[in-house]
Every structure is written in C-alpha cells, then in structure tokens.
Write an enzyme that holds these catalytic residues in place. Structure first.
Site, PDB file in Angstrom:
ATOM      1  N   LYS A  34       0.738  -1.400  -0.126  1.00  0.00           N
ATOM      2  CA  LYS A  34       0.161   0.211   0.267  1.00  0.00           C
ATOM      3  C   LYS A  34       0.798   1.287   0.041  1.00  0.00           C
ATOM      4  CE  LYS A  34      -4.384   0.882   2.276  1.00  0.00           C
ATOM      5  NZ  LYS A  34      -5.158   0.651   3.667  1.00  0.00           N
TER       6      LYS A  34
HETATM    7  O1  G3P Z   1      -7.483   1.641   5.614  1.00  0.00           O
HETATM    8  C1  G3P Z   1      -7.849   2.825   5.127  1.00  0.00           C
HETATM    9  C2  G3P Z   1      -9.455   3.317   5.556  1.00  0.00           C
HETATM   10  O2  G3P Z   1     -10.351   2.341   5.420  1.00  0.00           O
HETATM   11  C3  G3P Z   1      -9.633   4.179   6.721  1.00  0.00           C
HETATM   12  O3  G3P Z   1     -10.732   4.351   7.164  1.00  0.00           O
HETATM   13  O4  G3P Z   1     -12.339   4.880   9.143  1.00  0.00           O
HETATM   14  O5  G3P Z   1      -9.816   5.547   9.124  1.00  0.00           O
HETATM   15  O6  G3P Z   1     -11.404   6.843   7.787  1.00  0.00           O
HETATM   16  P1  G3P Z   1     -11.228   5.272   8.290  1.00  0.00           P
END
Ligand code: G3P
Length: 218
Positions: free
Chosen positions: A83
């Site tokens: 990633k």
């Molecule tokens: O892994 C990336 C993403 O899904 C992060 O989500 O909830 O931290 O905005 P969030």
C-alpha cells in the site's frame, strides 16, 4: 463484489475468515498501531489466515525508501499487497512495483483525478476514502460514482476500485450498486450487514412453532 476487512486485529480476522466471506484484508499504520503489535508479525498471521490480498502500508514517503520497505513486506508472504500513498513518489513506486509483479494498493485517494493517476500508474487497487469525504461535507459515494463512470470509458484500465473508510452498511450497498469492485469494511460494519429486526423476529416465531411440534431433525 469482493469484501475485504479493514483491521489489523488478528482475532477478529480469524472469526470473519471462518465465515467464508473474506476476500482480503486491508491494514494501515493507524490500525497496526491500534493492535499494539509488530507489523511483521501481524501481517504474517493475517496472510496465513486469508489467502486473498492483504494490504501492508509503507511508512517511507520517498521513492527509494518505499521500494526498500516494499521488498521487506513482500518477503512476508505471497499475498502481501503493497500500500502506497497517492503522492508523486507513491505513484512512481506503484509503477515500479507492479512492473516487478507486486500487487499495489494506492491509498488516500480523495478525487477522481487522483484515481485516474493511480490507474495510469498501473495500481492493482485504488482506495477512495468515502467516510472521510462525508466527514468534511463532501459526497464519498459521489466520488465512487464518478470514478466508476470514468473507468468504464477505458476498459483497458485494470485497476479495481476499493471503497475504503466505510462507516455503514449503506456505504457497502451503495458501492455495490455503483459496481465498485471491492469494499473494505471494519469488522463492526461487516457484522451490521447481517442484521435485520425481521430476521430476528421471524426466526423466533419459527422456533416457537417448531417447539410446539415436539419434533427433532437429528
Ligand atoms: O484503511 C483505510 C481506510 O479504510 C481508513 O478508514 O475509518 O480511518 O477513515 P477510516
């Protein structure tokens, strides 16, 4: 549509993997920090539980550093997906890594222009963050709709749209309606997908009627 789970909690992943619903896993530095464990151990354990792509994020911000970290991460398991952030260095690393046969997930995508760049860099996945856009008053799902429209114009683009920062079952349903390839979903939201009060009520009624028959199936 593929379901990935967005967590670095190995115990959660083990349970969800047994459900047969998991096509992959995504992690990020915040999720690894939350686990309180060494990244290498966490990623190795997840890769042993889930045969699909498991995203492990680089922490370097410049090209050479990203490639050095990617080399280490790719040695952990065959299904590690590197990633990288959606930056000029990240996209340069994406092009190099996919050329070397790695799967790459370009993360932190917040615009259609960025998604197009990731696709042109040969990304395996691009991750638009829908929840974080909603948080600032923009439309996360509007972005997914726009990216899907753009990608459909160019069938030779093989990049899969991985809907990230998912906050509710409706994000998942809407992503499916738009034809997004993957949703990466926090465990709590995955569990919410099962829930409907009429399912619970209907099951209780069936079991009550069944008990009245005095029968057993086995
Ligand atoms: O892994 C990336 C993403 O899904 C992060 O989500 O909830 O931290 O905005 P969030």
């Amino acid at each position: 549509m593929k379901f990935f789970v967005d967590t670095a909690d190995v115990a959660e992943i083990k349970v969800l993997a047994e459900s047969g619903l998991l096509d992959g896993v995504t992690t990020n530095p915040s999720l690894v920090a939350k686990s309180g464990r060494k990244m290498r151990d966490v990623i190795a354990e997840i890769c042993a539980l889930v045969p699909g792509p498991v995203s492990a994020e680089v922490a370097a911000t410049e090209y050479e550093g990203m490639l050095a970290e990617a080399r280490v991460l790719r040695e952990i398991a065959r299904n590690v997906t590197i990633k990288v952030p959606l930056t000029p260095d990240g996209l340069r690393a994406c092009r190099k890594l996919t050329g070397d046969g790695a799967m790459v997930n370009v993360t932190l995508c917040f615009s259609s222009a960025q998604a197009l760049l990731a696709a042109k860099a040969g990304a395996t996945f691009v991750s638009p963050f829908v929840g974080r856009l909603d948080d600032i008053g923009e439309s996360g799902m509007g972005l997914i709709a726009d990216i899907m429209t753009i990608f459909r114009q160019y069938p030779y683009l093989k990049t899969e749209v991985l809907v990230a920062s998912v906050r509710s079952p409706m994000h998942v349903v809407e992503a499916a309606r738009l034809g997004a390839h993957v949703a990466t979903v926090p465990p709590a939201v995955l569990r919410q997908l099962f829930a409907h009060p009429l399912t619970d009520k209907g099951l209780a009624a069936f079991l009550a009627d069944w008990a009245k028959t005095g029968q057993r199936i086995v």
